[in-house]
Scaffold this motif. Structure first.
Motif, mmCIF file in Angstrom:
data_model
loop_
_atom_site.group_PDB
_atom_site.id
_atom_site.type_symbol
_atom_site.label_atom_id
_atom_site.label_comp_id
_atom_site.label_asym_id
_atom_site.label_seq_id
_atom_site.Cartn_x
_atom_site.Cartn_y
_atom_site.Cartn_z
ATOM 1 N N MET A 136 0.848 -1.195 0.000
ATOM 2 C CA MET A 136 0.000 0.000 0.000
ATOM 3 C C MET A 136 0.883 1.243 0.000
ATOM 4 O O MET A 136 2.017 1.203 0.459
ATOM 5 C CB MET A 136 -0.903 -0.004 1.245
ATOM 6 C CG MET A 136 -1.736 -1.281 1.402
ATOM 7 S SD MET A 136 -2.907 -1.538 0.084
ATOM 8 C CE MET A 136 -4.074 -0.269 0.493
ATOM 9 N N CYS A 137 0.332 2.337 -0.488
ATOM 10 C CA CYS A 137 1.112 3.568 -0.596
ATOM 11 C C CYS A 137 1.503 4.139 0.770
ATOM 12 O O CYS A 137 2.453 4.896 0.870
ATOM 13 C CB CYS A 137 0.353 4.611 -1.419
ATOM 14 S SG CYS A 137 -1.205 5.122 -0.689
ATOM 15 N N ASP A 138 0.776 3.773 1.828
ATOM 16 C CA ASP A 138 1.104 4.290 3.154
ATOM 17 C C ASP A 138 2.110 3.414 3.894
ATOM 18 O O ASP A 138 2.368 3.609 5.066
ATOM 19 C CB ASP A 138 -0.168 4.454 3.982
ATOM 20 C CG ASP A 138 -0.872 3.137 4.268
ATOM 21 O OD1 ASP A 138 -0.410 2.089 3.785
ATOM 22 O OD2 ASP A 138 -1.896 3.170 4.975
ATOM 23 N N GLY A 139 2.664 2.410 3.192
ATOM 24 C CA GLY A 139 3.646 1.532 3.804
ATOM 25 C C GLY A 139 3.041 0.262 4.386
ATOM 26 O O GLY A 139 3.759 -0.621 4.816
ATOM 27 N N ARG A 165 -4.028 7.920 -5.079
ATOM 28 C CA ARG A 165 -3.542 9.229 -5.528
ATOM 29 C C ARG A 165 -3.820 10.292 -4.459
ATOM 30 O O ARG A 165 -2.956 11.110 -4.127
ATOM 31 C CB ARG A 165 -4.206 9.600 -6.862
ATOM 32 C CG ARG A 165 -3.624 10.836 -7.501
ATOM 33 C CD ARG A 165 -4.114 11.044 -8.934
ATOM 34 N NE ARG A 165 -5.547 10.930 -9.094
ATOM 35 C CZ ARG A 165 -6.423 11.932 -8.860
ATOM 36 N NH1 ARG A 165 -5.984 13.089 -8.451
ATOM 37 N NH2 ARG A 165 -7.703 11.746 -9.047
ATOM 38 N N GLN A 166 -5.012 10.273 -3.894
ATOM 39 C CA GLN A 166 -5.363 11.244 -2.856
ATOM 40 C C GLN A 166 -4.517 11.052 -1.602
ATOM 41 O O GLN A 166 -4.078 12.023 -0.987
ATOM 42 C CB GLN A 166 -6.859 11.137 -2.510
ATOM 43 C CG GLN A 166 -7.774 11.535 -3.640
ATOM 44 C CD GLN A 166 -7.540 12.957 -4.107
ATOM 45 O OE1 GLN A 166 -7.421 13.880 -3.305
ATOM 46 N NE2 GLN A 166 -7.447 13.146 -5.409
ATOM 47 N N MET A 167 -4.273 9.798 -1.230
ATOM 48 C CA MET A 167 -3.450 9.532 -0.049
ATOM 49 C C MET A 167 -2.013 9.995 -0.276
ATOM 50 O O MET A 167 -1.389 10.549 0.628
ATOM 51 C CB MET A 167 -3.496 8.043 0.306
ATOM 52 C CG MET A 167 -4.863 7.588 0.819
ATOM 53 S SD MET A 167 -5.439 8.490 2.270
ATOM 54 C CE MET A 167 -4.337 7.857 3.507
ATOM 55 N N GLU A 168 -1.493 9.778 -1.484
ATOM 56 C CA GLU A 168 -0.138 10.249 -1.791
ATOM 57 C C GLU A 168 -0.059 11.768 -1.686
ATOM 58 O O GLU A 168 0.921 12.312 -1.174
ATOM 59 C CB GLU A 168 0.306 9.781 -3.171
ATOM 60 C CG GLU A 168 0.811 8.360 -3.196
ATOM 61 C CD GLU A 168 1.998 8.115 -2.253
ATOM 62 O OE1 GLU A 168 2.901 8.970 -2.129
ATOM 63 O OE2 GLU A 168 2.003 7.043 -1.621
ATOM 64 N N ILE A 180 -0.024 12.584 2.024
ATOM 65 C CA ILE A 180 1.277 12.210 2.600
ATOM 66 C C ILE A 180 2.349 13.221 2.195
ATOM 67 O O ILE A 180 3.146 13.668 3.025
ATOM 68 C CB ILE A 180 1.669 10.782 2.177
ATOM 69 C CG1 ILE A 180 0.737 9.763 2.848
ATOM 70 C CG2 ILE A 180 3.132 10.490 2.496
ATOM 71 C CD1 ILE A 180 0.805 8.374 2.256
ATOM 72 N N THR A 181 2.354 13.624 0.932
ATOM 73 C CA THR A 181 3.327 14.609 0.446
ATOM 74 C C THR A 181 3.151 15.936 1.173
ATOM 75 O O THR A 181 4.133 16.562 1.583
ATOM 76 C CB THR A 181 3.178 14.806 -1.077
ATOM 77 O OG1 THR A 181 3.438 13.539 -1.714
ATOM 78 C CG2 THR A 181 4.150 15.855 -1.603
ATOM 79 N N THR A 182 1.906 16.354 1.360
ATOM 80 C CA THR A 182 1.639 17.607 2.075
ATOM 81 C C THR A 182 2.186 17.551 3.497
ATOM 82 O O THR A 182 2.818 18.498 3.966
ATOM 83 C CB THR A 182 0.109 17.888 2.122
ATOM 84 O OG1 THR A 182 -0.361 17.987 0.773
ATOM 85 C CG2 THR A 182 -0.201 19.159 2.873
#
Length: 114
Positions: A14-17, A100-103, A106-108
């Protein structure tokens, strides 16, 4: 605690690790199947062993502290993003939109770190 014979048949990163696990059970009793259905979307602790799990194996599990009926914040955010995706008729598949929204989120947050 529910114990059923099962196999981890698929693992997705998952994109959050985190990881998404697909777990396939062997045939289980109807009451166990009902209990699994009741656990859907609930936060808990996943324990897996190739052999029997005994009490000593479970001594140091982390405590999950949610109020009764409370959803985990991550589940609430995912649900809110789904409603947004649905209401705005976004063309891409929800899983892609969600990632995409979670990335972006996370970037913010990372940009605000020292």
């Amino acid at each position: 605690m529910l114990k059923v014979p099962a196999t981890i048949s698929k693992i997705t990163t998952m994109c959050d690790g985190g990881l998404r696990l697909q777990v396939d059970t062997q045939e289980i009793a109807p009451e166990d199947a009902a209990e699994v259905m009741e656990l859907r979307n609930k936060l808990g602790v996943f324990v897996f062993a190739e052999e029997t799990i005994n009490a000593k194996d479970l001594e140091n599990l982390p405590k999950v502290e949610l109020e009764e009926g409370e959803k985990a914040p991550s589940a609430r955010l995912r649900a809110a993003l789904y409603v947004y995706w649905d209401q705005h008729k976004i063309a891409e598949q929800f899983d892609l939109f969600y990632r995409r929204q979670m990335e972006k989120f996370i970037t913010t947050v990372k940009e605000k770190l020292n």
